[in-house]
Design a protein around this motif. Sequence first.
Motif, PDB file in Angstrom:
ATOM      1  N   ARG A  24       0.860  -1.189   0.000  1.00  0.00           N
ATOM      2  CA  ARG A  24       0.000   0.000   0.000  1.00  0.00           C
ATOM      3  C   ARG A  24       0.888   1.228   0.000  1.00  0.00           C
ATOM      4  NH1 ARG A  24      -5.287  -0.874   3.337  1.00  0.00           N
ATOM      5  NH2 ARG A  24      -5.838  -2.904   2.509  1.00  0.00           N
ATOM      6  N   ALA A  25       0.644   2.157  -0.896  1.00  0.00           N
ATOM      7  CA  ALA A  25       1.476   3.364  -0.946  1.00  0.00           C
ATOM      8  C   ALA A  25       0.601   4.565  -1.267  1.00  0.00           C
ATOM      9  CB  ALA A  25       2.554   3.217  -2.022  1.00  0.00           C
ATOM     10  N   ALA A  26       0.892   5.694  -0.626  1.00  0.00           N
ATOM     11  CA  ALA A  26       0.160   6.920  -0.950  1.00  0.00           C
ATOM     12  C   ALA A  26       0.395   7.244  -2.428  1.00  0.00           C
ATOM     13  CB  ALA A  26       0.651   8.052  -0.067  1.00  0.00           C
ATOM     14  N   LYS A  27      -0.630   7.803  -3.052  1.00  0.00           N
ATOM     15  CA  LYS A  27      -0.582   8.042  -4.502  1.00  0.00           C
ATOM     16  C   LYS A  27       0.635   8.876  -4.909  1.00  0.00           C
ATOM     17  CE  LYS A  27      -3.940   9.372  -8.028  1.00  0.00           C
ATOM     18  NZ  LYS A  27      -5.268   9.996  -8.166  1.00  0.00           N
ATOM     19  N   GLY A  28       1.052   9.780  -4.030  1.00  0.00           N
ATOM     20  CA  GLY A  28       2.183  10.637  -4.386  1.00  0.00           C
ATOM     21  C   GLY A  28       3.542  10.067  -4.013  1.00  0.00           C
ATOM     22  N   ASN A  29       3.571   8.917  -3.384  1.00  0.00           N
ATOM     23  CA  ASN A  29       4.842   8.350  -2.928  1.00  0.00           C
ATOM     24  C   ASN A  29       5.475   7.552  -4.067  1.00  0.00           C
ATOM     25  OD1 ASN A  29       6.986   7.287  -1.574  1.00  0.00           O
ATOM     26  ND2 ASN A  29       5.801   6.455   0.135  1.00  0.00           N
ATOM     27  N   LEU A  30       6.050   8.289  -4.999  1.00  0.00           N
ATOM     28  CA  LEU A  30       6.482   7.661  -6.251  1.00  0.00           C
ATOM     29  C   LEU A  30       7.616   6.662  -6.055  1.00  0.00           C
ATOM     30  CD1 LEU A  30       6.227  10.769  -8.619  1.00  0.00           C
ATOM     31  CD2 LEU A  30       4.522   8.990  -8.127  1.00  0.00           C
ATOM     32  N   ALA A  31       8.487   6.945  -5.091  1.00  0.00           N
ATOM     33  CA  ALA A  31       9.608   6.017  -4.868  1.00  0.00           C
ATOM     34  C   ALA A  31       9.075   4.662  -4.388  1.00  0.00           C
ATOM     35  CB  ALA A  31      10.568   6.605  -3.833  1.00  0.00           C
ATOM     36  N   SER A  32       8.083   4.702  -3.512  1.00  0.00           N
ATOM     37  CA  SER A  32       7.526   3.453  -3.000  1.00  0.00           C
ATOM     38  C   SER A  32       6.774   2.707  -4.100  1.00  0.00           C
ATOM     39  CB  SER A  32       6.592   3.767  -1.828  1.00  0.00           C
ATOM     40  OG  SER A  32       6.028   2.587  -1.349  1.00  0.00           O
ATOM     41  N   ILE A  33       6.033   3.469  -4.897  1.00  0.00           N
ATOM     42  CA  ILE A  33       5.280   2.858  -6.006  1.00  0.00           C
ATOM     43  C   ILE A  33       6.246   2.191  -6.988  1.00  0.00           C
ATOM     44  CG2 ILE A  33       3.924   3.494  -8.068  1.00  0.00           C
ATOM     45  CD1 ILE A  33       2.358   5.409  -6.200  1.00  0.00           C
ATOM     46  N   GLN A  34       7.373   2.846  -7.195  1.00  0.00           N
ATOM     47  CA  GLN A  34       8.392   2.286  -8.100  1.00  0.00           C
ATOM     48  C   GLN A  34       8.889   0.925  -7.594  1.00  0.00           C
ATOM     49  OE1 GLN A  34       9.707   2.776 -10.954  1.00  0.00           O
ATOM     50  NE2 GLN A  34      11.496   1.412 -10.711  1.00  0.00           N
TER      51      GLN A  34
END
Length: 374
Positions: A326-336
Motif C-alpha cells: 500500500r502506498a500513498a498516490k504521491g509516494n512515487l519512490a515506494s510505487i516504483q
Amino acid sequence: MRFPKDVPVLTDQGIRLRAPRLEDVEAMVEMYRDPDTQYWSGSPPTDDREEAELDVTERIPKGWRVGTRRTWVIEYGGEYAGAITLSGGESGVGSVGFTGHPAYRGKGLATRAVRLVLAHAFDDLGWHRVTWCAFVGNWAARRVAWRTGFRNFFTTHGAGPADGERRDEWIASIGRDDEREPQNHWWQVPVIETERFRLREYRDSDVERAAEMSNDERTLHWLANLPKPFGRQDAEQYLARGREGQASGERVGWVVADPDTDELLGDVGVFGLHSRSDQTSGELGYSAHPEARGRGLITAAVGRVIEQAFLPIDEGGLGRLRLEIRAAKGNLASIQVAEANGFTRAGVLRAADHRRDGSYDDLVIFDLLISDRG
Ligand SMILES: CC(C)(COP(=O)(O)OP(=O)(O)OC[C@H]1O[C@@H](n2cnc3c(N)ncnc32)[C@H](O)[C@@H]1OP(=O)(O)O)[C@@H](O)C(=O)NCCC(=O)NCCS
C-alpha cells in the motif's frame, strides 16, 4: 522438614519432578547466584546457603501443606536441574513459575516440566486455568510458555513487581480444554546473503541507524503514524514490537545490511501474517536509510523478501500466496519499488492515507499473487 506425604512425583521419559531435599541446596544456591535468575525473578532469591536450607526445610514444605505453593525440583539424569511451582488454585485458577539451573538450560527441560505440571493442575487438581507471567524481554521463558500452549499474550505496562520497583510484564494463560501446543507460528529471521546486501535480524546495535532512518523528512512525511521527531527510544520500541510480532506470528522484519560492514541500510518487513481466517496473505513494508536511497537497493531487497515470502513454511519461507503493498498516490519512490517487483495496481482507496497536516491522500493498493510469477 514437614512435607505432606502425598507430594506427587511427576515423570515423563526425560525428567522427574519431586519434592526438594537437603542434598539439593548446593545446586539451588548455584542457581540463585546466576545473574539471569537474579534479573528475571521478581524478588531475586538470596544466594545464602542457610536461606536455601530454610527454603527446603520450612518455606517449600509449608507451601505444600497450606496448598498455596507447590514447588518441585526438576531432576534430570539424577541431578538438580531447576525448580517449578504451581501457585494459587483458588476457584480453580493458579499460576506456574519455573527456573532452570544454568547448567541445564536450553535442553527443553522447562518445557517438559511445564507440560507435566499443567497435566497435574488440570487432571489431578481440577484447575480450569493456569496463568503465566514474565518480565518483558525474557524470551526463553516466553518460548517455554508459547511451546506449551499458553495463549493471548499481552503486556501490562509497569505492572510486574521487581524487588521494590515495577517492570513491564507479559501475561498469558491456558485453559483445561485448550490444546497444549503453540497457537501461532513463531517466525525465525533467516540470514539471506546476496552480493549487494545481507538480510538479517535486527540487533540492539541497529537502534541508532534505525532512528536516523525514520527521523527523516521523507519517511516522516509518508509514514504519518510515526512519532515526529523519531528518536532512539522510538527506535527501541520499534525493534521490541518487531520481536513481539515475530513471536506472535504477526510479522517478520529484516534489516537490509551492508554485506561488508553489516551496517543498517534499510529494512523490509512482511506483516499481517496471522489473521485468524487466512494465513496466506501478507503486506510488505520497507524503508531505506537516507544514505542508501536512489540505488535500487530496496527494490532488490524487496525482490528477495518476496521469494522468501512465497517459499513454503516447511522450506523456511512464509508460505504466502498473495502479497500486498500500500502506498500513498504521491509516494512515487515506494510505487516504483512495487511496480519494479511486478506488483499489479489493484485499486485505490480514496482519501485513506492521512498526512500530518490533517489532509488525506489516496492510497494505492498493489498486489502480487504467487501464480503471477509463472
Ligand atoms: C526460562 C528458563 C527457565 C528456561 O529454561 P530451559 O530449560 O532453558 O527452557 P527450555 O530449554 O525448555 O526452552 C527454552 C527455549 O527458549 C529459547 N531461548 C532461549 N533464549 C532465548 C532468547 N534469548 N530468545 C529467544 N528464544 C530463546 C530456547 O531456544 C528454547 O526454545 P526451543 O524450545 O525452541 O528450543 C531459564 O532460561 C531460566 O532459568 N532463566 C532464568 C530464570 C527465569 O527467567 N525464570 C522464569 C521467570 S518467569
